[in-house]
Write an enzyme that holds these catalytic residues in place. Structure first.
Site, PDB file in Angstrom:
ATOM      1  N   GLY A  74       0.841  -1.182   0.000  1.00  0.00           N
ATOM      2  CA  GLY A  74       0.000   0.000   0.000  1.00  0.00           C
ATOM      3  C   GLY A  74       0.879   1.235   0.000  1.00  0.00           C
ATOM      4  O   GLY A  74       2.105   1.152  -0.130  1.00  0.00           O
TER       5      GLY A  74
ATOM      6  N   GLU B 110      -1.096  -2.954  -6.837  1.00  0.00           N
ATOM      7  CA  GLU B 110      -1.895  -1.885  -7.436  1.00  0.00           C
ATOM      8  C   GLU B 110      -1.043  -0.652  -7.688  1.00  0.00           C
ATOM      9  O   GLU B 110      -1.259   0.091  -8.632  1.00  0.00           O
ATOM     10  CB  GLU B 110      -3.067  -1.523  -6.528  1.00  0.00           C
ATOM     11  CG  GLU B 110      -2.642  -0.778  -5.275  1.00  0.00           C
ATOM     12  CD  GLU B 110      -3.749  -0.639  -4.266  1.00  0.00           C
ATOM     13  OE1 GLU B 110      -4.070   0.494  -3.902  1.00  0.00           O
ATOM     14  OE2 GLU B 110      -4.292  -1.660  -3.837  1.00  0.00           O
TER      15      GLU B 110
END
Length: 477
Positions: free
Chosen positions: A260, A283
């Site tokens: 993250g 991501e």
């Protein structure tokens, strides 16, 4: 560290085949449209195709097209346009449309003020819209990041226009979505009108990022705009301790990593210098990967898909990172619908997901997007990757939430109950490993009393007595 076993065979996957499984989009942006070229104009004349009531997707993070957003504000104000909705993830830069001048506010039926001119629908919010989200001048939409493209594809959010920032066309007419493919590809393939700002500072990236200029209806050149950069502050002692615990105890050689955004994921990367053959399927990533690539720590050798390459949907960092990405086939940018899909993530070798949070209660409920009733960010990809790691095909995945034991004011981040109004992002059923500077709590398979005991052991020593009392009152531990 566990011994590495070379893979005897691999299942190679391409983003093309993966995207085919998502279903056909109305507009395929890679194939040139014969005889069509974009209208070249200036920012102040780029919005002649925008009308009142339009829904506009806005490219985000580093790729936020701030000059276009500012020009849209002037155009909407000067032409008395109303009820324009901006749909976006985290935006950077000024948010001029929140200024009183551009709000076009009027009294509603109950006497309250309604923003008519331009209004944001934030699908993940950053610092510049946080106040607006919490005072009601910006709408907030909570959604798994992997599902945001589906909002566009299934017309839950029908789009009229996409506003993007791209690299200049190459000799074959191809531009690149650059630093942010994430939800942008789904947006442009489901919009009827595309406004593109070309910028020589936008890196030309590979993967699902290509868009042929013939699909861009209006093109504005803006080479003097610098991409937005992440402000990376110094790591504190807490973060360094947590990063070292994660690196030493929970990351194996050959693992595939998702990180993250924040100081703790950065600290974990910084502590991985002695590891071997790590891979990236995430991501997002930031500057922390650069040193590990240079040291040959990140080789992506054992990745199940796209071996040898880093897979990502967006990046946010410094100009150094953006320069590294330019024309670099080592990094494969993908549509976040498949990059974050837990059924895809689970296929990765030793998938290790490292994320942070705001607070964790004694049963393992994890709050990540709010402080009490005040919204901070959004769901992002935390649950996507924690779930994918937890159900990994090889049984070697690790789902990690890492937090300091206490705030800078001394308040415990491990709490008897989550704050009133706070939202659970990661449920107690998704919680596996919780890490603070005092150690690791392994929650999966534990009952509520066992979880409370594990969490109290890694809480700040000054808070443990209060937590033990609260655990007894709540769970009779």
């Amino acid at each position: 560290m566990a011994a590495l076993k070379p893979l005897s065979s691999r299942t190679l996957s391409t983003s093309i085949s993966r995207l085919q499984s998502l279903g056909a989009d109305p507009h395929e942006i890679c194939f040139p449209i014969p005889g069509k070229t974009p209208k070249i104009t200036t920012a102040d004349k780029a919005f002649e195709g925008v009308k009142s009531g339009d829904s506009i997707f806005v490219h985000g993070i580093a790729a936020t097209p701030t000059p276009l957003l500012n020009a849209l504000c002037e155009h909407a104000s000067g032409n008395n346009l109303n009820k324009i909705t901006l749909h976006h993830l985290h935006l950077e830069g000024e948010a001029r449309w929140l200024d009183e001048k551009y709000r076009g506010r009027r009294k509603g039926r109950e006497g309250g003020l309604i923003t008519d001119r331009i209004r944001s629908n934030s699908l993940f919010t950053g610092h510049n819209l946080r106040k607006g989200v919490n005072d009601g001048t910006v709408d907030f939409n909570s959604c798994f990041l992997s599902e945001v493209p589906l909002l566009f594809r299934r017309k839950a959010i029908p789009l009229n226009v996409s506003m993007i920032q791209v690299s200049p066309p190459d000799q074959n007419g191809y531009c690149s979505l650059g630093t942010s493919v994430d939800t942008a590809r789904a947006a442009v393939t489901n919009s009827n009108h595309i406004i593109g700002m070309t910028n020589k500072n936008m890196p030309r990236t590979f993967g699902d990022s290509l868009i042929h200029q013939s699909h861009i209806d209006v093109m504005v050149e803006c080479n003097d705009h610098k991409l937005h950069e992440r402000n990376i502050g110094p790591m504190g002692d807490q973060e360094k301790k947590i990063g070292k615990i994660i690196a030493d105890k929970l990351v194996d050689n050959g693992a595939t990593l998702q990180m993250g955004i924040g100081a703790i994921p950065d600290a974990a990367l910084a502590a991985l210098g002695d590891h071997r053959d790590l891979g990236i399927h995430s991501e997002m990533f930031s500057d922390g990967v650069l040193e590990l690539i240079q040291k040959n720590v990140i080789t992506n050798r054992f990745k199940t898909t796209f071996p040898g390459k880093l897979t990502v949907s967006f990046v946010y960092g410094s100009t150094k990172l953006y320069n590294f990405l330019n024309d670099n086939p080592l990094v494969h940018f993908g549509d976040v619908q498949w990059v974050n899909d837990p059924s895809y993530v689970r296929k990765m070798h030793r998938m290790t997901a490292i994320n942070s949070a705001v607070e964790v209660d004694l049963t393992g409920q994890i709050v990540s997007d709010s402080v009490g009733s005040r919204f901070l960010s959004g769901f992002g990809g935390q649950v996507d990757f924690l779930r994918g790691a937890a159900i990994s095909d090889d049984g070697l995945g690790r789902a990690i939430i890492a937090i300091p034991s206490a705030t800078k004011k001394g308040q415990s981040k491990i709490v008897p109950f989550i704050q009133q109004g706070a939202g659970v992002v990661t449920t107690r059923a998704h919680a596996h490993y919780i890490v603070t500077e005092y150690g690791i709590a392994q929650l999966w398979g534990r009952n509520m009393r066992q979880r409370a005991y594990e969490l109290i052991q890694i809480a700040h020593p000054d808070q443990r007595a209060n937590l033990e009392k609260a655990a007894f009152e709540r769970l009779k531990v």
